[in-house]
Design a protein around this motif. Structure first.
Motif, PDB file in Angstrom:
ATOM      1  N   LEU A 125       3.001  -7.465  35.625  1.00 49.12           N
ATOM      2  CA  LEU A 125       3.151  -6.403  34.746  1.00 49.12           C
ATOM      3  C   LEU A 125       2.552  -6.530  33.112  1.00 49.12           C
ATOM      4  O   LEU A 125       1.774  -5.579  32.817  1.00 49.12           O
ATOM      5  N   LEU A 126       2.550  -7.579  32.778  1.00 46.99           N
ATOM      6  CA  LEU A 126       2.073  -8.112  31.378  1.00 46.99           C
ATOM      7  C   LEU A 126       0.430  -8.046  31.546  1.00 46.99           C
ATOM      8  O   LEU A 126      -0.274  -7.443  30.656  1.00 46.99           O
ATOM      9  N   GLN A 127      -0.198  -8.583  32.536  1.00 51.16           N
ATOM     10  CA  GLN A 127      -1.491  -8.339  32.996  1.00 51.16           C
ATOM     11  C   GLN A 127      -2.322  -6.903  33.103  1.00 51.16           C
ATOM     12  O   GLN A 127      -3.295  -6.752  32.566  1.00 51.16           O
ATOM     13  N   SER A 128      -1.285  -6.314  33.570  1.00 54.08           N
ATOM     14  CA  SER A 128      -1.877  -4.679  33.571  1.00 54.08           C
ATOM     15  C   SER A 128      -1.440  -3.891  32.269  1.00 54.08           C
ATOM     16  O   SER A 128      -2.181  -2.950  32.042  1.00 54.08           O
ATOM     17  N   ALA A 129      -0.536  -4.238  31.685  1.00 48.47           N
ATOM     18  CA  ALA A 129      -0.147  -3.543  30.530  1.00 48.47           C
ATOM     19  C   ALA A 129      -0.558  -3.908  29.247  1.00 48.47           C
ATOM     20  O   ALA A 129      -0.666  -3.006  28.168  1.00 48.47           O
ATOM     21  N   TYR A 130      -1.053  -5.316  29.027  1.00 57.75           N
ATOM     22  CA  TYR A 130      -1.694  -5.696  27.656  1.00 57.75           C
ATOM     23  C   TYR A 130      -2.979  -6.437  27.700  1.00 57.75           C
ATOM     24  O   TYR A 130      -3.532  -6.640  28.574  1.00 57.75           O
ATOM     25  N   SER A 131      -3.540  -5.976  26.568  1.00 58.98           N
ATOM     26  CA  SER A 131      -5.049  -6.818  26.335  1.00 58.98           C
ATOM     27  C   SER A 131      -4.572  -7.896  25.253  1.00 58.98           C
ATOM     28  O   SER A 131      -5.260  -9.091  25.661  1.00 58.98           O
ATOM     29  N   THR A 132      -3.718  -7.995  24.586  1.00 63.54           N
ATOM     30  CA  THR A 132      -3.170  -9.015  23.687  1.00 63.54           C
ATOM     31  C   THR A 132      -1.670  -9.032  23.460  1.00 63.54           C
ATOM     32  O   THR A 132      -1.120  -7.751  23.779  1.00 63.54           O
ATOM     33  N   ILE A 133      -1.025 -10.164  23.643  1.00 56.88           N
ATOM     34  CA  ILE A 133       0.322 -10.143  23.487  1.00 56.88           C
ATOM     35  C   ILE A 133       0.846 -11.525  22.899  1.00 56.88           C
ATOM     36  O   ILE A 133      -0.012 -12.626  22.999  1.00 56.88           O
TER      37      ILE A 133
END
Length: 197
Positions: A125-133
């Protein structure tokens, strides 16, 4: 009651089948008029629905439980807490609920497998939703310490900026399958045949 199939399923780590087996067995004993409420493995049944990602079925099972089980069985209460956290999308709270109870031998494998699956799903989910976090948010979503989360995502190819405490997400390449359309292939074959003759 005979829970041998459920035990075999848990022992073989076929956790995706647990909820269905429990549902079918519950319907069977209820249809036979057997009083099952006192002996039923409610915690495992709840955890089976949680593992399968079927939060609605977990909620309906909870509503159908006798009040004595809901109030007097600590493992059922602990399983319900996981479900509640999932329901309200309290991602960090899911991990707290998992770690907040000393699970029985029977439930430990199922809970550990769910925790791993949940971490994997959160990472995707993080990989698909964010470019930076931020590192802090990543740790919350993955249920890890900041150092462990940083190490984990770096192993997946993410970049770390220590000054800003931000992570740059490495996107997975998008793989698209090209579907072979028989009609187009037939047209191409006829065209090539026409050119050759």
């Amino acid at each position: 009651m005979d829970f041998s199939l459920l035990s075999e399923t848990l022992n073989s780590k076929s956790y995706e089948k647990v909820a269905d087996i429990c549902d079918e067995h519950m319907l069977q004993v209820a249809a036979e008029g057997v009083a099952f409420q006192d002996d039923w493995p409610y915690a495992i049944h709840l955890l089976g629905h949680i593992y399968a990602g079927d939060i609605n079925s977990m909620r309906f099972l909870w509503k159908s439980m006798p009040a004595t089980v809901k109030e007097g069985n600590p493992e059922v209460i602990a399983a319900w807490k996981i479900g509640q956290k999932l329901w309200v999308r309290d991602y960090g709270g899911v991990y707290e609920a998992i770690r907040g109870y000393d699970w029985s031998q029977e439930a430990q494998g199922l809970v550990a497998a769910f925790s791993d699956l949940y971490t994997k799903n959160m990472f995707q989910l993080l990989q698909s939703a964010y470019s930076t976090i931020s590192i802090q948010d990543t740790a919350l979503f993955l249920g890890m310490s900041e150092d462990d989360a940083t190490t984990f995502v770096q192993q997946q190819g993410w970049a770390v900026d220590p000054a800003s405490q931000m992570l740059t997400v490495k996107k997975q390449p998008i793989v698209t399958e090209q579907k072979l359309d028989a009609r187009k292939l037939q047209n191409l074959t006829e065209y090539v045949f026409h050119l050759e003759h």
